[in-house]
Design an enzyme around this catalytic site. Structure first.
Site, PDB file in Angstrom:
ATOM      1  NE  ARG A 127      -2.128   0.836   3.782  1.00  0.00           N
ATOM      2  CZ  ARG A 127      -2.937   0.478   4.769  1.00  0.00           C
ATOM      3  NH1 ARG A 127      -4.241   0.577   4.634  1.00  0.00           N
ATOM      4  NH2 ARG A 127      -2.433  -0.005   5.872  1.00  0.00           N
ATOM      5  NE  ARG A 172      -1.878  -2.255  11.054  1.00  0.00           N
ATOM      6  CZ  ARG A 172      -1.561  -1.818   9.842  1.00  0.00           C
ATOM      7  NH1 ARG A 172      -0.301  -1.789   9.459  1.00  0.00           N
ATOM      8  NH2 ARG A 172      -2.499  -1.410   9.021  1.00  0.00           N
TER       9      ARG A 172
HETATM   10  P1  AP5 Z   1      -7.103  -0.173   2.652  1.00  0.00           P
HETATM   11  O1  AP5 Z   1      -8.398   0.226   2.050  1.00  0.00           O
HETATM   12  O2  AP5 Z   1      -6.090   0.876   2.905  1.00  0.00           O
HETATM   13  O3  AP5 Z   1      -7.353  -1.079   3.941  1.00  0.00           O
HETATM   14  P2  AP5 Z   1      -7.919  -0.685   5.383  1.00  0.00           P
HETATM   15  O4  AP5 Z   1      -8.945  -1.691   5.753  1.00  0.00           O
HETATM   16  O5  AP5 Z   1      -8.310   0.756   5.421  1.00  0.00           O
HETATM   17  O6  AP5 Z   1      -6.627  -0.981   6.222  1.00  0.00           O
HETATM   18  P3  AP5 Z   1      -5.895  -0.171   7.375  1.00  0.00           P
HETATM   19  O7  AP5 Z   1      -4.493  -0.706   7.432  1.00  0.00           O
HETATM   20  O8  AP5 Z   1      -6.071   1.309   7.184  1.00  0.00           O
HETATM   21  O9  AP5 Z   1      -6.657  -0.647   8.604  1.00  0.00           O
HETATM   22  P4  AP5 Z   1      -6.184  -0.582  10.023  1.00  0.00           P
HETATM   23  O10 AP5 Z   1      -7.433  -0.937  10.697  1.00  0.00           O
HETATM   24  O11 AP5 Z   1      -5.006  -1.396  10.373  1.00  0.00           O
HETATM   25  O12 AP5 Z   1      -5.598   0.908  10.147  1.00  0.00           O
HETATM   26  P5  AP5 Z   1      -6.196   2.224  10.764  1.00  0.00           P
HETATM   27  O13 AP5 Z   1      -5.654   3.367  10.005  1.00  0.00           O
HETATM   28  O14 AP5 Z   1      -7.664   2.116  10.947  1.00  0.00           O
HETATM   29  O15 AP5 Z   1      -6.461  -1.289   1.669  1.00  0.00           O
HETATM   30  C1  AP5 Z   1      -5.158  -1.801   1.888  1.00  0.00           C
HETATM   31  C2  AP5 Z   1      -4.431  -1.945   0.542  1.00  0.00           C
HETATM   32  O16 AP5 Z   1      -5.059  -2.974  -0.212  1.00  0.00           O
HETATM   33  C3  AP5 Z   1      -4.469  -0.676  -0.344  1.00  0.00           C
HETATM   34  O17 AP5 Z   1      -3.222  -0.531  -0.964  1.00  0.00           O
HETATM   35  C4  AP5 Z   1      -5.567  -0.969  -1.377  1.00  0.00           C
HETATM   36  O18 AP5 Z   1      -5.230  -0.397  -2.626  1.00  0.00           O
HETATM   37  C5  AP5 Z   1      -5.549  -2.487  -1.465  1.00  0.00           C
HETATM   38  N1  AP5 Z   1      -6.891  -3.062  -1.622  1.00  0.00           N
HETATM   39  C6  AP5 Z   1      -8.039  -2.648  -1.012  1.00  0.00           C
HETATM   40  N2  AP5 Z   1      -9.087  -3.442  -1.373  1.00  0.00           N
HETATM   41  C7  AP5 Z   1      -8.566  -4.378  -2.219  1.00  0.00           C
HETATM   42  C8  AP5 Z   1      -9.156  -5.488  -2.922  1.00  0.00           C
HETATM   43  N3  AP5 Z   1     -10.457  -5.755  -2.833  1.00  0.00           N
HETATM   44  N4  AP5 Z   1      -8.321  -6.243  -3.693  1.00  0.00           N
HETATM   45  C9  AP5 Z   1      -6.985  -5.954  -3.792  1.00  0.00           C
HETATM   46  N5  AP5 Z   1      -6.386  -4.920  -3.151  1.00  0.00           N
HETATM   47  C10 AP5 Z   1      -7.173  -4.146  -2.370  1.00  0.00           C
HETATM   48  O19 AP5 Z   1      -5.539   2.194  12.212  1.00  0.00           O
HETATM   49  C11 AP5 Z   1      -4.140   2.331  12.382  1.00  0.00           C
HETATM   50  C12 AP5 Z   1      -3.802   2.242  13.857  1.00  0.00           C
HETATM   51  O20 AP5 Z   1      -4.449   3.337  14.554  1.00  0.00           O
HETATM   52  C13 AP5 Z   1      -4.278   0.989  14.593  1.00  0.00           C
HETATM   53  O21 AP5 Z   1      -3.355  -0.071  14.469  1.00  0.00           O
HETATM   54  C14 AP5 Z   1      -4.392   1.518  16.037  1.00  0.00           C
HETATM   55  O22 AP5 Z   1      -3.126   1.613  16.625  1.00  0.00           O
HETATM   56  C15 AP5 Z   1      -4.913   2.922  15.820  1.00  0.00           C
HETATM   57  N6  AP5 Z   1      -6.382   3.007  15.835  1.00  0.00           N
HETATM   58  C16 AP5 Z   1      -7.189   3.414  14.803  1.00  0.00           C
HETATM   59  N7  AP5 Z   1      -8.479   3.367  15.155  1.00  0.00           N
HETATM   60  C17 AP5 Z   1      -8.512   2.908  16.433  1.00  0.00           C
HETATM   61  C18 AP5 Z   1      -9.564   2.618  17.344  1.00  0.00           C
HETATM   62  N8  AP5 Z   1     -10.865   2.786  16.998  1.00  0.00           N
HETATM   63  N9  AP5 Z   1      -9.239   2.136  18.572  1.00  0.00           N
HETATM   64  C19 AP5 Z   1      -7.937   1.982  18.942  1.00  0.00           C
HETATM   65  N10 AP5 Z   1      -6.884   2.218  18.126  1.00  0.00           N
HETATM   66  C20 AP5 Z   1      -7.176   2.691  16.879  1.00  0.00           C
HETATM   67 MG    MG Z   2      -7.582   2.422   6.481  1.00  0.00          MG
END
Ligand code: AP5
Ligand code: MG
Length: 218
Positions: A127, A172
């Site tokens: 990504r 994660r």
């Molecule tokens: P993408 O759409 O970016 O995936 P995503 O589900 O948004 O993944 P994240 O890594 O953002 O989720 P996350 O939950 O770990 O991170 P977050 O920022 O929320 O897709 C990924 C890749 O795949 C892209 O390159 C895309 O092009 C590709 N792709 C997408 N769909 C595809 C398909 N169908 N086929 C092929 N390729 C595809 O959180 C980060 C951190 O913040 C957490 O670890 C935690 O420390 C903290 N945090 C955030 N929210 C909270 C909360 N509510 N509580 C506590 N801690 C939190």
């Molecule tokens: Mg995301």
């Protein structure tokens, strides 16, 4: 319409939320993006979150609940919202229910983008995003039309997230299975859960999601 997009890290929540935002005029509320903005701004919340996020651990419930409570009060959230990455624990799900009740809002659905663990390392390590407008890409699955040039804004600088490495992915995923997957039955019990197959190509997943949204807004 107010929905939650659930699913593992790298499962496609952010990619789909951006597409739905454009199609339906709802706002994407991503706690991950909000925390990354707090880190970039050097706020106390950002400082507290950075170490945890880099280690692939969850940020404390009170922190993210506070961030979402404030964000839901902004006028654009009344157009309808897509929660992306929140709630992630039972305490967050319960706090969300209380917050929505207080604000006179309701949830229309909680959609799980289901993707098995074996897909996730490749999704996350490939990504990257445009450094100028934030549009999302993938080395293999979502390449810009012209190599090295952002489709959305023409930017030529790209960046990768600090937590997007194979080591952090394991923590994660562990956090997802231990703390977040258990809230899926919570929404099933309320009759709000829908599931889409997140292993399909991006446009196919979008079709499944829009099918669900269009049916429930009729
Ligand atoms: P993408 O759409 O970016 O995936 P995503 O589900 O948004 O993944 P994240 O890594 O953002 O989720 P996350 O939950 O770990 O991170 P977050 O920022 O929320 O897709 C990924 C890749 O795949 C892209 O390159 C895309 O092009 C590709 N792709 C997408 N769909 C595809 C398909 N169908 N086929 C092929 N390729 C595809 O959180 C980060 C951190 O913040 C957490 O670890 C935690 O420390 C903290 N945090 C955030 N929210 C909270 C909360 N509510 N509580 C506590 N801690 C939190
Ligand atoms: Mg995301």
């Amino acid at each position: 319409m107010n929905i939650i997009l659930m699913g593992p890290p790298g499962g496609g929540k952010g990619t789909q939320a951006k597409i739905l935002e454009e199609k339906y005029g709802m706002v994407q509320l991503s706690t991950g993006d909000m925390l990354r903005a707090a880190i970039a701004a050097g706020t106390p919340v950002g400082l507290e979150a950075k170490t945890l996020m880099d280690a692939g651990k969850l940020v404390p419930d009170q922190v993210v609940i506070g961030i979402i409570a404030e964000r839901l009060d902004q006028p654009d959230a009344r157009k309808g919202f897509i929660l992306d990455g929140f709630p992630r624990t039972t305490a967050q799900a319960e706090a969300l229910d209380r917050m929505l009740a207080e604000k006179g809002l309701k949830l229309d659905g909680a959609i799980e983008i289901r993707v098995p663990d074996e897909y996730i390392v490749e999704r996350i390590t490939g990504r990257y995003t445009c450094g100028k407008c934030g549009a999302g890409y993938h080395d293999k699955f979502q390449q810009p039309k012209v190599a090295g040039v952002c489709d959305s804004c023409g930017g030529t600088e790209f960046k990768r997230r600090d937590d997007d490495n194979a080591l952090t992915v394991k923590s994660r995923l562990d956090a997802y299975h231990a703390k977040t997957a258990p809230i899926i039955p919570y929404y099933d019990g309320k009759g709000l859960l829908r599931v889409v197959d997140g292993t399909q190509p991006i446009d196919v997943v979008t079709g499944q999601l829009t099918g669900i949204i269009d049916r429930s807004s009729r």
